[in-house]
Design a protein around this motif. Sequence first.
Motif, PDB file in Angstrom:
ATOM      1  N   CYS A 165     -94.612  22.508 -29.895  1.00  0.00           N
ATOM      2  CA  CYS A 165     -94.380  23.906 -30.265  1.00  0.00           C
ATOM      3  C   CYS A 165     -92.930  24.072 -30.732  1.00  0.00           C
ATOM      4  N   CYS A 187     -91.126  26.461 -27.804  1.00  0.00           N
ATOM      5  CA  CYS A 187     -90.942  26.083 -26.397  1.00  0.00           C
ATOM      6  C   CYS A 187     -91.086  24.594 -26.133  1.00  0.00           C
ATOM      7  N   PHE A 234     -93.886  22.869 -25.975  1.00  0.00           N
ATOM      8  CA  PHE A 234     -95.186  22.503 -25.377  1.00  0.00           C
ATOM      9  C   PHE A 234     -95.874  21.481 -26.285  1.00  0.00           C
ATOM     10  N   CYS A 281     -97.524  26.806 -29.966  1.00  0.00           N
ATOM     11  CA  CYS A 281     -98.572  26.813 -28.947  1.00  0.00           C
ATOM     12  C   CYS A 281     -99.183  28.217 -28.938  1.00  0.00           C
ATOM     13  N   CYS A 337     -96.885  31.007 -27.425  1.00  0.00           N
ATOM     14  CA  CYS A 337     -95.830  31.456 -28.342  1.00  0.00           C
ATOM     15  C   CYS A 337     -96.426  32.210 -29.526  1.00  0.00           C
TER      16      CYS A 337
HETATM   17 ZN   LIG Z   1     -94.716  27.461 -27.341  1.00  0.00          ZN
END
Ligand SMILES: [Zn+2]
Length: 128
Positions: free
Chosen positions: A64, A67, A69, A113, A116
């Motif tokens: 992501c 973040c 992920f 992700c 988000c």
């Molecule tokens: Zn994310």
Amino acid sequence: MATTEVEKSRYKKWYEANKDRVREMKKQSMLKRRQENPELHRRQSIESKARLKSALFDMYGHVCARCGFDDKRALTLDHKLNNGNKERRDLGERGVYTKAKNTYLPNEYQTLCMNCQFIKRCEDKNEN
Ligand SMILES: [Zn+2]
């Protein structure tokens, strides 16, 4: 011009002149194959979509962009310009993926992700 170039050029002219007929024949052929073996068609379609998504992650990132992920089951291709609905209407989901794959457009797409993705949607609408 090499023979193959001449053949390509001839085919391209013929294709342009017969495009609608060719597309209709391909469509009918695909519908027939789907009816004859729906399970095979479904599996091939899932595999094809997975290959396309994998190629997109190779281009736009395997994590992501916000973040970090990295579980691919929850990663998506995000429209940075917030024009996803319009583009999906115009091109279809597969068409959007194909466009993003054929030309690397880092100003238009990014990997996000689902969390988000939803947070970005709220931010864009100025919601909390
Ligand atoms: Zn994310």
